[in-house]
Design an enzyme around this catalytic site. Sequence first.
Site, PDB file in Angstrom:
ATOM      1  N   ARG A  48       0.852  -1.188   0.000  1.00  0.00           N
ATOM      2  CA  ARG A  48       0.000   0.000   0.000  1.00  0.00           C
ATOM      3  C   ARG A  48       0.889   1.241   0.000  1.00  0.00           C
ATOM      4  O   ARG A  48       2.109   1.142   0.111  1.00  0.00           O
ATOM      5  CB  ARG A  48      -1.029  -0.005   1.136  1.00  0.00           C
ATOM      6  CG  ARG A  48      -0.671  -0.652   2.422  1.00  0.00           C
ATOM      7  CD  ARG A  48       0.440  -0.019   3.193  1.00  0.00           C
ATOM      8  NE  ARG A  48       0.202   1.396   3.396  1.00  0.00           N
ATOM      9  CZ  ARG A  48       1.123   2.298   3.570  1.00  0.00           C
ATOM     10  NH1 ARG A  48       2.402   1.976   3.566  1.00  0.00           N
ATOM     11  NH2 ARG A  48       0.825   3.557   3.748  1.00  0.00           N
TER      12      ARG A  48
ATOM     13  N   ARG B 232      -7.893  -0.503  -6.433  1.00  0.00           N
ATOM     14  CA  ARG B 232      -8.140   0.634  -5.519  1.00  0.00           C
ATOM     15  C   ARG B 232      -8.366   1.890  -6.369  1.00  0.00           C
ATOM     16  O   ARG B 232      -7.700   2.062  -7.397  1.00  0.00           O
ATOM     17  CB  ARG B 232      -6.953   0.863  -4.562  1.00  0.00           C
ATOM     18  CG  ARG B 232      -6.774  -0.275  -3.564  1.00  0.00           C
ATOM     19  CD  ARG B 232      -5.805   0.081  -2.463  1.00  0.00           C
ATOM     20  NE  ARG B 232      -6.399   0.955  -1.464  1.00  0.00           N
ATOM     21  CZ  ARG B 232      -5.708   1.503  -0.467  1.00  0.00           C
ATOM     22  NH1 ARG B 232      -4.403   1.300  -0.373  1.00  0.00           N
ATOM     23  NH2 ARG B 232      -6.308   2.270   0.424  1.00  0.00           N
TER      24      ARG B 232
ATOM     25  N   GLN C  19      -1.888   2.582  10.053  1.00  0.00           N
ATOM     26  CA  GLN C  19      -0.623   2.624   9.291  1.00  0.00           C
ATOM     27  C   GLN C  19       0.463   3.414  10.044  1.00  0.00           C
ATOM     28  O   GLN C  19       1.641   3.128   9.909  1.00  0.00           O
ATOM     29  CB  GLN C  19      -0.841   3.262   7.910  1.00  0.00           C
ATOM     30  CG  GLN C  19      -1.621   2.413   6.932  1.00  0.00           C
ATOM     31  CD  GLN C  19      -3.097   2.703   6.966  1.00  0.00           C
ATOM     32  OE1 GLN C  19      -3.633   3.110   7.995  1.00  0.00           O
ATOM     33  NE2 GLN C  19      -3.791   2.509   5.865  1.00  0.00           N
TER      34      GLN C  19
ATOM     35  N   ASP D 215      -2.200  10.804  -2.062  1.00  0.00           N
ATOM     36  CA  ASP D 215      -2.622   9.775  -3.029  1.00  0.00           C
ATOM     37  C   ASP D 215      -3.011  10.388  -4.355  1.00  0.00           C
ATOM     38  O   ASP D 215      -2.956   9.725  -5.398  1.00  0.00           O
ATOM     39  CB  ASP D 215      -3.774   8.956  -2.445  1.00  0.00           C
ATOM     40  CG  ASP D 215      -3.232   8.042  -1.368  1.00  0.00           C
ATOM     41  OD1 ASP D 215      -3.019   8.530  -0.245  1.00  0.00           O
ATOM     42  OD2 ASP D 215      -2.952   6.870  -1.677  1.00  0.00           O
TER      43      ASP D 215
ATOM     44  N   ASN E  56      -5.363  12.455   0.864  1.00  0.00           N
ATOM     45  CA  ASN E  56      -4.436  11.569   1.591  1.00  0.00           C
ATOM     46  C   ASN E  56      -5.246  10.800   2.619  1.00  0.00           C
ATOM     47  O   ASN E  56      -6.473  10.991   2.739  1.00  0.00           O
ATOM     48  CB  ASN E  56      -3.316  12.386   2.253  1.00  0.00           C
ATOM     49  CG  ASN E  56      -2.200  11.500   2.802  1.00  0.00           C
ATOM     50  OD1 ASN E  56      -1.750  10.569   2.115  1.00  0.00           O
ATOM     51  ND2 ASN E  56      -1.760  11.750   4.019  1.00  0.00           N
TER      52      ASN E  56
END
Length: 361
Positions: A54, A97, A204, A245, A255
């Site tokens: 990821r 995704r 994360q 992202d 993000n």
Amino acid sequence: MDTKKALDFETVELDDPNSALVIIDQTLLPNEFTYLHLTTQSEIWEAIYDLKVRGAPAIGIAAAYGAYLGIKGSIAKDFDSFYKEFKTVKDYLASSRPTAVNLFWALDRMDTCVQNNKNKPIAEIKEFLRRESEEIKAEDVWVCKTIGEYGLSLLRPNIGILTHCNAGQLATAKYGTATAPIYLGTEKGYNFKVFADETRPLLQGARLTAFELHKAGVDVTLICDNMAATVMANGWVQAVFVGCDRVAANGDAANKIGTSGVAILAHNYGIPFYVCAPTSTIDMECPTGKDIHIEQRKPEEVSEKWYAKPMAPKGVKIFNPAFDVTESKFISGIITEYGIARHPFKPALEEIFQKKAASKK
Ligand code: MRU
């Protein structure tokens, strides 16, 4: 600890002789450091969907390798049949995704590579695809290091830095984006004090950022997401660095969920808020943050995922967006591998892309 040694692991790798994509299973960190060898398209798709690999750049690299591996065994005899097969592989991986633009960027690069070589024998096109995927990874190392150098130019020794989610080595080929200035500064003895938000619901920050920074010998303190205001109010944070992202043309940046709240807090406390963005994460076709597709994920990630027992009443409604959009008005600068863009962002980002185009000539 020597940060170079601590970062001496590969997040994403191609094992060409065994036709495998090799990744660290990030869902098992920090308790287990396990490499997975993925050989089928569905294994690669699921690894991206399940966040075993990821972070926007790492997803792009994994998808590029996945596209090569997906077409490597093709027995197509003519270009049209080969390209049709390639498109099936590409579309499948692209559905894993929706938010990180690097996924589509890397797959489009692979697509362009196929089309640019359409007159070559199929075996040669496959070899070009292998090289293109390796090139995407190699470029990411340079990109992140350069972002790190620009980022470090904004910092001074001994300051406090807050980061959210994982935009680190585990999200890229090397150095990370938001962590690159931290790693480069640490090598120079800058002695930063880093605060890592844990990043609910998938943690994360706790599982990955705290893990990799701690392993690299960086002074890192883990905080729950809702503690960011407290550390800022205490005067412990002088800069915020986050990854992203997808950056829209007006500078709005998607993000990990919670980033926008951190930016609003930083604004309140007068702390500069920087978004670290490889140009592969900037989508000039996307006018504003409102046009960014935000991934919605399973409710169980909020209610059960990390708990021995469910932590929410059965049947309760759960809203679980994976990302949010930070409005560009809260962003002090967007740090790219071609320099730092500042307000007004649209012309500044256009200039970044002009520099990129000029560097390729
Ligand atoms: O859902 P994830 O873990 O893929 O989300 C990752 C992030 O939001 C990162 O901050 C972003 O991808 C930048 S990685 C350099």
